[in-house]
Enzyme design. Structure first.
Site, PDB file in Angstrom:
ATOM      1  N   ASP A  17       0.816  -1.228   0.000  1.00 39.13           N
ATOM      2  CA  ASP A  17       0.000   0.000   0.000  1.00 39.13           C
ATOM      3  C   ASP A  17       0.844   1.270   0.000  1.00 39.13           C
ATOM      4  O   ASP A  17       0.453   2.288   0.562  1.00 39.13           O
ATOM      5  CB  ASP A  17      -0.960   0.028   1.209  1.00 39.13           C
ATOM      6  CG  ASP A  17      -1.745  -1.261   1.330  1.00 39.13           C
ATOM      7  OD1 ASP A  17      -2.250  -1.709   0.298  1.00 39.13           O
ATOM      8  OD2 ASP A  17      -1.824  -1.817   2.432  1.00 39.13           O
ATOM      9  N   LYS A  20       2.002   2.126  -5.095  1.00 38.76           N
ATOM     10  CA  LYS A  20       2.662   1.628  -6.318  1.00 38.76           C
ATOM     11  C   LYS A  20       1.816   1.906  -7.551  1.00 38.76           C
ATOM     12  O   LYS A  20       2.339   2.231  -8.606  1.00 38.76           O
ATOM     13  CB  LYS A  20       2.895   0.109  -6.221  1.00 38.76           C
ATOM     14  CG  LYS A  20       3.913  -0.279  -5.169  1.00 38.76           C
ATOM     15  CD  LYS A  20       4.117  -1.778  -5.123  1.00 38.76           C
ATOM     16  CE  LYS A  20       2.995  -2.539  -4.488  1.00 38.76           C
ATOM     17  NZ  LYS A  20       2.799  -2.339  -3.050  1.00 38.76           N
ATOM     18  N   GLY A  44      -4.239  -4.990  -4.120  1.00 41.35           N
ATOM     19  CA  GLY A  44      -5.330  -4.074  -4.445  1.00 41.35           C
ATOM     20  C   GLY A  44      -4.754  -2.776  -4.956  1.00 41.35           C
ATOM     21  O   GLY A  44      -4.160  -2.021  -4.194  1.00 41.35           O
ATOM     22  N   HIS A  45      -4.866  -2.555  -6.260  1.00 48.98           N
ATOM     23  CA  HIS A  45      -4.330  -1.330  -6.845  1.00 48.98           C
ATOM     24  C   HIS A  45      -5.494  -0.522  -7.424  1.00 48.98           C
ATOM     25  O   HIS A  45      -6.208  -1.010  -8.288  1.00 48.98           O
ATOM     26  CB  HIS A  45      -3.307  -1.665  -7.931  1.00 48.98           C
ATOM     27  CG  HIS A  45      -2.113  -2.400  -7.399  1.00 48.98           C
ATOM     28  ND1 HIS A  45      -1.519  -3.447  -8.061  1.00 48.98           N
ATOM     29  CD2 HIS A  45      -1.423  -2.248  -6.253  1.00 48.98           C
ATOM     30  CE1 HIS A  45      -0.503  -3.901  -7.334  1.00 48.98           C
ATOM     31  NE2 HIS A  45      -0.423  -3.189  -6.236  1.00 48.98           N
ATOM     32  N   THR A  46      -5.640   0.672  -6.904  1.00 49.19           N
ATOM     33  CA  THR A  46      -6.780   1.491  -7.325  1.00 49.19           C
ATOM     34  C   THR A  46      -6.428   2.251  -8.599  1.00 49.19           C
ATOM     35  O   THR A  46      -5.402   2.915  -8.670  1.00 49.19           O
ATOM     36  CB  THR A  46      -7.135   2.489  -6.198  1.00 49.19           C
ATOM     37  OG1 THR A  46      -7.292   1.732  -4.996  1.00 49.19           O
ATOM     38  CG2 THR A  46      -8.400   3.252  -6.496  1.00 49.19           C
ATOM     39  N   THR A 133      -5.740 -11.811   3.603  1.00 48.58           N
ATOM     40  CA  THR A 133      -6.839 -11.247   2.814  1.00 48.58           C
ATOM     41  C   THR A 133      -7.887 -12.328   2.505  1.00 48.58           C
ATOM     42  O   THR A 133      -8.872 -12.027   1.827  1.00 48.58           O
ATOM     43  CB  THR A 133      -6.301 -10.678   1.490  1.00 48.58           C
ATOM     44  OG1 THR A 133      -5.670 -11.747   0.776  1.00 48.58           O
ATOM     45  CG2 THR A 133      -5.295  -9.562   1.715  1.00 48.58           C
ATOM     46  N   ARG A 147       4.453 -29.471  -4.128  1.00 40.14           N
ATOM     47  CA  ARG A 147       4.414 -30.133  -5.445  1.00 40.14           C
ATOM     48  C   ARG A 147       3.114 -30.881  -5.695  1.00 40.14           C
ATOM     49  O   ARG A 147       3.102 -31.950  -6.287  1.00 40.14           O
ATOM     50  CB  ARG A 147       5.629 -31.058  -5.610  1.00 40.14           C
ATOM     51  CG  ARG A 147       6.926 -30.275  -5.590  1.00 40.14           C
ATOM     52  CD  ARG A 147       8.112 -31.098  -5.252  1.00 40.14           C
ATOM     53  NE  ARG A 147       8.001 -31.610  -3.895  1.00 40.14           N
ATOM     54  CZ  ARG A 147       8.964 -32.280  -3.274  1.00 40.14           C
ATOM     55  NH1 ARG A 147      10.087 -32.537  -3.889  1.00 40.14           N
ATOM     56  NH2 ARG A 147       8.797 -32.702  -2.048  1.00 40.14           N
ATOM     57  N   GLN A 226       2.384  -6.209  -2.924  1.00 44.55           N
ATOM     58  CA  GLN A 226       2.706  -6.148  -1.491  1.00 44.55           C
ATOM     59  C   GLN A 226       4.014  -5.366  -1.288  1.00 44.55           C
ATOM     60  O   GLN A 226       4.345  -4.545  -2.115  1.00 44.55           O
ATOM     61  CB  GLN A 226       2.793  -7.551  -0.872  1.00 44.55           C
ATOM     62  CG  GLN A 226       1.460  -8.302  -0.816  1.00 44.55           C
ATOM     63  CD  GLN A 226       1.116  -9.027  -2.099  1.00 44.55           C
ATOM     64  OE1 GLN A 226       1.934  -9.711  -2.677  1.00 44.55           O
ATOM     65  NE2 GLN A 226      -0.120  -8.903  -2.549  1.00 44.55           N
TER      66      GLN A 226
HETATM   67  P1  IMP Z   1      -2.177 -12.941   2.321  1.00 45.26           P
HETATM   68  O1  IMP Z   1      -1.242 -12.441   1.284  1.00 45.26           O
HETATM   69  O2  IMP Z   1      -3.634 -12.778   1.956  1.00 45.26           O
HETATM   70  O3  IMP Z   1      -1.856 -14.340   2.740  1.00 45.26           O
HETATM   71  O4  IMP Z   1      -1.991 -12.036   3.636  1.00 45.26           O
HETATM   72  C1  IMP Z   1      -0.793 -12.047   4.397  1.00 45.26           C
HETATM   73  C2  IMP Z   1      -0.468 -10.666   4.955  1.00 45.26           C
HETATM   74  O5  IMP Z   1      -0.122  -9.810   3.878  1.00 45.26           O
HETATM   75  C3  IMP Z   1      -1.636  -9.993   5.670  1.00 45.26           C
HETATM   76  O6  IMP Z   1      -1.104  -9.194   6.737  1.00 45.26           O
HETATM   77  C4  IMP Z   1      -2.220  -9.072   4.616  1.00 45.26           C
HETATM   78  O7  IMP Z   1      -2.885  -7.960   5.176  1.00 45.26           O
HETATM   79  C5  IMP Z   1      -0.953  -8.657   3.890  1.00 45.26           C
HETATM   80  N1  IMP Z   1      -1.184  -8.289   2.492  1.00 45.26           N
HETATM   81  C6  IMP Z   1      -1.393  -9.113   1.445  1.00 45.26           C
HETATM   82  N2  IMP Z   1      -1.547  -8.412   0.305  1.00 45.26           N
HETATM   83  C7  IMP Z   1      -1.397  -7.120   0.626  1.00 45.26           C
HETATM   84  C8  IMP Z   1      -1.403  -5.906  -0.145  1.00 45.26           C
HETATM   85  O8  IMP Z   1      -1.550  -5.896  -1.362  1.00 45.26           O
HETATM   86  N3  IMP Z   1      -1.203  -4.761   0.572  1.00 45.26           N
HETATM   87  C9  IMP Z   1      -0.993  -4.749   1.925  1.00 45.26           C
HETATM   88  N4  IMP Z   1      -0.972  -5.855   2.662  1.00 45.26           N
HETATM   89  C10 IMP Z   1      -1.168  -7.032   2.029  1.00 45.26           C
END
Ligand code: IMP
Length: 426
Positions: A17, A20, A44-46, A133, A147, A226
């Protein structure tokens, strides 16, 4: 062989966040290929399409620049249903986009039972949950490493239905081992199969396509998802995502070697945010944290969750720059800090009476680390009209220079507002 000088990689250097999407939007106009290399629909990219705000999860954020071919690389985990929903959400732009979208035959499929397993795994962890998420990311990467995953290249196999059924049955056993019921597998298969059929039409050997693009000197933009502090190896493990979110993930997740990926641009928000659980030394649990959240609009694009907020942590940024060979920093949301009389910046941690300047591996150590702040003078001016560095207030310029000096990396882009034009390029 030609050099890939025009290629660029965009990586988040904090906990995701960082903004990017906006930097990519500025850079994608010049790219012939935009490539996602890791993660999945957790991102999540707006973006704004024809005046309408849309959140892209699986598609590269540069996808809406019509001149670019969009690639979902082998390191991404692809949810066929989420992808179809995302394309549908874009309306006519989604139909046009599907014609220039390619998905790697080596990318793994996120299936409905991965999402069920994500939820169960979080429930079982109770208070120690990661705060994922719930998009099935961890269970899908788990299958990849064990695998036993299914890859996009298998979508065209004659016996794909049987493979899918076997995979579902295997997952059902795991779900039962959690003491839960797997639900109606036939209904899940009926839901996912039409999306799989559509996805099959997009599958290609994307690594080969990218190698040819390099030979033609076509500009490639690699989009990280991320941030480095969520990296499976170097992030705040186990409070991380399940992929390599840094430069390593770009290489293994695209199929291009290190000397073809070009300039590494690290995105740094002028303060710090984090979604989900895990250590966060600079977190502000008081009214100031609330104020930053409101001023910065810090609510998750994928889950809507309020983001945890804190001041800029240069221990984290320095660590992320060193790990990833960052060439240039893009500093985002500098405007959000306007109005602060003084701005604390974390320049080290105190741990057990000693000063440290790197991120410890042990999550408990990071939990106990006390930030050491330097106070920088703030500014009151609205920055949104500034188009050149020297138009910024002197104290805002000093804030930028302080980051450069401490981290040893040039700040090449500065975000002064949400709009595309509210960017200073130095
Ligand atoms: P997961 O990727 O859904 O397994 O989540 C693992 C951790 O990464 C959690 O703390 C999420 O909030 C964080 N996370 C995953 N994707 C994003 C993103 O795009 N932005 C910010 N945090 C993320």
């Amino acid at each position: 062989m030609t050099q890939a000088a025009a290629n660029k990689v965009v990586l988040g250097l904090q906990w995701g966040d960082e903004g990017k999407g906006k930097v990519i939007d500025v850079l994608a106009a010049r790219a012939r290929y935009v490539v996602r290399c890791q993660g999945g629909a957790n991102a999540g990219h707006t973006v704004v399409v024809e005046g309408r705000k849309t959140v892209l999860h699986l598609l590269p954020s540069g996808a809406l620049h019509e001149g670019a071919t969009c690639i979902i690389g082998n390191g991404v985990v692809v949810d066929p249903i989420a992808l179809q929903e995302e394309l549908a959400e874009l309306g006519p732009a989604g139909v046009a986009l599907a014609k220039r979208l390619l998905v790697s035959d080596r990318a793994h499929l996120v299936l409905p039972w991965h999402k069920a397993l994500d939820r169960l795994s979080e429930q079982r962890k109770g208070d120690g949950k990661v705060g994922t998420t719930l998009r099935g990311i961890g269970p899908c990467y788990g299958d990849k490493i064990a695998r036993i995953g299914l890859r996009c290249g298998e979508l065209k196999a004659k016996d794909f239905r049987e493979r899918l059924r076997r995979h579902a049955d295997q997952a059902a056993d795991v779900i039962r081992s959690y003491g839960a019921e797997p639900g109606d597998i036939d209904a899940m298969l009926a839901e996912v199969l039409p999306a799989c059929e559509k996805l099959a039409g997009l599958v290609a050997d994307t690594s080969d396509i990218l190698h040819k693009a390099v030979l033609e000197d076509a500009a490639i933009l690699f989009e990280g998802a991320q941030g480095v502090m969520l990296d499976i190896d170097y992030g705040t493990y186990p409070f991380v995502t399940s992929s390599n979110t840094g430069i390593g993930g770009v290489i293994t997740g695209s199929g291009l070697p290190h000397n073809r990926v070009g300039e590494v641009i690290g995105i740094v928000k002028a303060y710090t945010t984090r979604v989900g659980a895990g250590p966060f030394p600079v977190e502000l649990l008081d009214a100031k944290g609330e104020e930053l959240r409101e001023r910065g609009g810090e609510f998750g694009a994928t889950t809507g969750r309020p983001r945890r907020c804190g001041w800029l942590d240069l221990v984290v940024v320095g660590f992320a720059c060193r790990l990833n060979g960052v060439d240039t920093i893009a500093l985002t949301k500098l405007d959000v800090l306007s109005g602060e009389a003084e701005i604390p910046v974390c320049v080290g941690y105190e741990l057990d009476g000693e000063r440290i300047d790197t991120v410890p591996a042990d999550v408990m150590a990071l939990e106990n680390a006390k930030p050491i702040y330097e106070m920088l003078p703030g500014w009151t001016e609205d920055l949104s009209a500034c188009r050149h560095f020297d138009e910024l207030p002197a104290t805002a310029q000093a804030y930028v220079r302080f980051i450069e000096e401490r981290v040893g990396v040039r700040v090449g882009y500065i975000g002064t507002g949400a709009g595309r034009e509210e960017t200073i390029i130095r």
